[in-house]
Design a protein around this motif. Sequence first.
Motif, PDB file in Angstrom:
ATOM      1  N   ASP A 245       0.801  -1.223   0.000  1.00 32.86           N
ATOM      2  CA  ASP A 245       0.000   0.000   0.000  1.00 32.86           C
ATOM      3  C   ASP A 245       0.835   1.275   0.000  1.00 32.86           C
ATOM      4  O   ASP A 245       0.285   2.369  -0.084  1.00 32.86           O
ATOM      5  CB  ASP A 245      -0.946   0.018   1.199  1.00 32.86           C
ATOM      6  CG  ASP A 245      -2.046  -1.024   1.074  1.00 32.86           C
ATOM      7  OD1 ASP A 245      -2.351  -1.455  -0.065  1.00 32.86           O
ATOM      8  OD2 ASP A 245      -2.615  -1.410   2.117  1.00 32.86           O
ATOM      9  N   LEU A 246       2.159   1.129   0.123  1.00 34.10           N
ATOM     10  CA  LEU A 246       3.029   2.305   0.185  1.00 34.10           C
ATOM     11  C   LEU A 246       4.156   2.252  -0.850  1.00 34.10           C
ATOM     12  O   LEU A 246       5.173   2.919  -0.700  1.00 34.10           O
ATOM     13  CB  LEU A 246       3.614   2.458   1.595  1.00 34.10           C
ATOM     14  CG  LEU A 246       2.600   2.748   2.701  1.00 34.10           C
ATOM     15  CD1 LEU A 246       3.282   2.752   4.056  1.00 34.10           C
ATOM     16  CD2 LEU A 246       1.886   4.069   2.450  1.00 34.10           C
ATOM     17  N   SER A 247       3.963   1.457  -1.902  1.00 30.79           N
ATOM     18  CA  SER A 247       4.962   1.343  -2.966  1.00 30.79           C
ATOM     19  C   SER A 247       4.268   1.305  -4.319  1.00 30.79           C
ATOM     20  O   SER A 247       3.194   0.715  -4.448  1.00 30.79           O
ATOM     21  CB  SER A 247       5.792   0.071  -2.789  1.00 30.79           C
ATOM     22  OG  SER A 247       6.467   0.086  -1.562  1.00 30.79           O
ATOM     23  N   VAL A 248       4.894   1.918  -5.295  1.00 28.18           N
ATOM     24  CA  VAL A 248       4.357   1.926  -6.659  1.00 28.18           C
ATOM     25  C   VAL A 248       5.257   1.054  -7.530  1.00 28.18           C
ATOM     26  O   VAL A 248       6.464   1.298  -7.608  1.00 28.18           O
ATOM     27  CB  VAL A 248       4.307   3.365  -7.228  1.00 28.18           C
ATOM     28  CG1 VAL A 248       3.898   3.361  -8.691  1.00 28.18           C
ATOM     29  CG2 VAL A 248       3.355   4.224  -6.410  1.00 28.18           C
ATOM     30  N   PRO A 249       4.682   0.024  -8.167  1.00 25.94           N
ATOM     31  CA  PRO A 249       5.502  -0.798  -9.064  1.00 25.94           C
ATOM     32  C   PRO A 249       5.892  -0.013 -10.309  1.00 25.94           C
ATOM     33  O   PRO A 249       5.080   0.719 -10.869  1.00 25.94           O
ATOM     34  CB  PRO A 249       4.581  -1.970  -9.413  1.00 25.94           C
ATOM     35  CG  PRO A 249       3.201  -1.507  -9.121  1.00 25.94           C
ATOM     36  CD  PRO A 249       3.298  -0.419  -8.099  1.00 25.94           C
ATOM     37  N   ILE A 250       7.144  -0.172 -10.702  1.00 25.86           N
ATOM     38  CA  ILE A 250       7.670   0.509 -11.888  1.00 25.86           C
ATOM     39  C   ILE A 250       8.224  -0.577 -12.818  1.00 25.86           C
ATOM     40  O   ILE A 250       9.289  -1.131 -12.574  1.00 25.86           O
ATOM     41  CB  ILE A 250       8.793   1.502 -11.522  1.00 25.86           C
ATOM     42  CG1 ILE A 250       8.394   2.448 -10.384  1.00 25.86           C
ATOM     43  CG2 ILE A 250       9.274   2.245 -12.758  1.00 25.86           C
ATOM     44  CD1 ILE A 250       7.366   3.485 -10.734  1.00 25.86           C
ATOM     45  N   ALA A 251       7.454  -0.894 -13.852  1.00 26.36           N
ATOM     46  CA  ALA A 251       7.905  -1.882 -14.838  1.00 26.36           C
ATOM     47  C   ALA A 251       8.908  -1.213 -15.778  1.00 26.36           C
ATOM     48  O   ALA A 251       8.802  -0.022 -16.064  1.00 26.36           O
ATOM     49  CB  ALA A 251       6.713  -2.416 -15.626  1.00 26.36           C
ATOM     50  N   PRO A 252       9.886  -1.966 -16.265  1.00 28.21           N
ATOM     51  CA  PRO A 252      10.901  -1.373 -17.145  1.00 28.21           C
ATOM     52  C   PRO A 252      10.305  -0.853 -18.454  1.00 28.21           C
ATOM     53  O   PRO A 252       9.481  -1.526 -19.074  1.00 28.21           O
ATOM     54  CB  PRO A 252      11.857  -2.525 -17.436  1.00 28.21           C
ATOM     55  CG  PRO A 252      11.468  -3.654 -16.568  1.00 28.21           C
ATOM     56  CD  PRO A 252      10.118  -3.381 -16.019  1.00 28.21           C
ATOM     57  N   THR A 253      10.708   0.367 -18.813  1.00 29.21           N
ATOM     58  CA  THR A 253      10.340   0.962 -20.100  1.00 29.21           C
ATOM     59  C   THR A 253      11.541   1.751 -20.617  1.00 29.21           C
ATOM     60  O   THR A 253      12.468   2.053 -19.858  1.00 29.21           O
ATOM     61  CB  THR A 253       9.148   1.936 -19.985  1.00 29.21           C
ATOM     62  OG1 THR A 253       9.545   3.078 -19.211  1.00 29.21           O
ATOM     63  CG2 THR A 253       7.917   1.285 -19.363  1.00 29.21           C
ATOM     64  N   ALA A 254      11.502   2.117 -21.885  1.00 27.16           N
ATOM     65  CA  ALA A 254      12.565   2.954 -22.440  1.00 27.16           C
ATOM     66  C   ALA A 254      12.593   4.316 -21.748  1.00 27.16           C
ATOM     67  O   ALA A 254      13.654   4.894 -21.537  1.00 27.16           O
ATOM     68  CB  ALA A 254      12.371   3.120 -23.941  1.00 27.16           C
ATOM     69  N   GLU A 255      11.423   4.836 -21.373  1.00 26.62           N
ATOM     70  CA  GLU A 255      11.340   6.161 -20.749  1.00 26.62           C
ATOM     71  C   GLU A 255      11.950   6.188 -19.347  1.00 26.62           C
ATOM     72  O   GLU A 255      12.602   7.152 -18.963  1.00 26.62           O
ATOM     73  CB  GLU A 255       9.887   6.634 -20.691  1.00 26.62           C
ATOM     74  CG  GLU A 255       9.740   8.044 -20.164  1.00 26.62           C
ATOM     75  CD  GLU A 255       8.300   8.538 -20.187  1.00 26.62           C
ATOM     76  OE1 GLU A 255       7.390   7.789 -19.780  1.00 26.62           O
ATOM     77  OE2 GLU A 255       8.097   9.685 -20.607  1.00 26.62           O
ATOM     78  N   ASN A 256      11.735   5.099 -18.558  1.00 25.65           N
ATOM     79  CA  ASN A 256      12.255   5.135 -17.182  1.00 25.65           C
ATOM     80  C   ASN A 256      13.651   4.531 -17.061  1.00 25.65           C
ATOM     81  O   ASN A 256      14.303   4.680 -16.033  1.00 25.65           O
ATOM     82  CB  ASN A 256      11.283   4.505 -16.177  1.00 25.65           C
ATOM     83  CG  ASN A 256      11.054   3.026 -16.373  1.00 25.65           C
ATOM     84  OD1 ASN A 256      11.934   2.272 -16.774  1.00 25.65           O
ATOM     85  ND2 ASN A 256       9.827   2.599 -16.073  1.00 25.65           N
ATOM     86  N   GLY A 257      14.109   3.835 -18.078  1.00 28.58           N
ATOM     87  CA  GLY A 257      15.466   3.309 -18.075  1.00 28.58           C
ATOM     88  C   GLY A 257      15.722   2.173 -17.104  1.00 28.58           C
ATOM     89  O   GLY A 257      16.868   1.753 -16.937  1.00 28.58           O
ATOM     90  N   CYS A 258      14.689   1.665 -16.445  1.00 30.19           N
ATOM     91  CA  CYS A 258      14.874   0.571 -15.487  1.00 30.19           C
ATOM     92  C   CYS A 258      15.188  -0.719 -16.247  1.00 30.19           C
ATOM     93  O   CYS A 258      14.573  -1.005 -17.276  1.00 30.19           O
ATOM     94  CB  CYS A 258      13.621   0.378 -14.640  1.00 30.19           C
ATOM     95  SG  CYS A 258      13.240   1.805 -13.601  1.00 30.19           S
TER      96      CYS A 258
END
Length: 123
Positions: free
Chosen positions: A66-79
């Motif tokens: 409830d206190l974290s946002v998942p960030i899937a890899p994309t070209a924009e975020n560079g993850c």
Amino acid sequence: MPAETGPLVLHAGEIVLADWRGDALPKEPNKLRPAVVVEDDGLFAPSYPNAILVPLTEDAALAIPDLSVPIAPTAENGCGRMCWAVSHLVATTSKARLRATRSRITAGQLVAIRRQIAIAVGT
């Protein structure tokens, strides 16, 4: 002679590299790690020496759902792989510890992080 550069100008949603090495205490970040700028654009003058950040982690065990946002890899975020913005670990950090990148999260992810910060601080 190197060119003079002005203050680091950051924008909400940008991913920076924060150098939290060296003086961390146990259970605090102690490495170079990515973080998301969450302060409102224009809140502080560019000369203000600090930035408000939320760290990113690849360790799912640190991500309270409830206190974290998942960030899937994309070209924009560079993850390079799945990570989480751990909103409850919001911190103010000196800009001297930051390196800019060309990466950023989406506007929707920024809104979700800010909502989680509000929950974590009790507003």
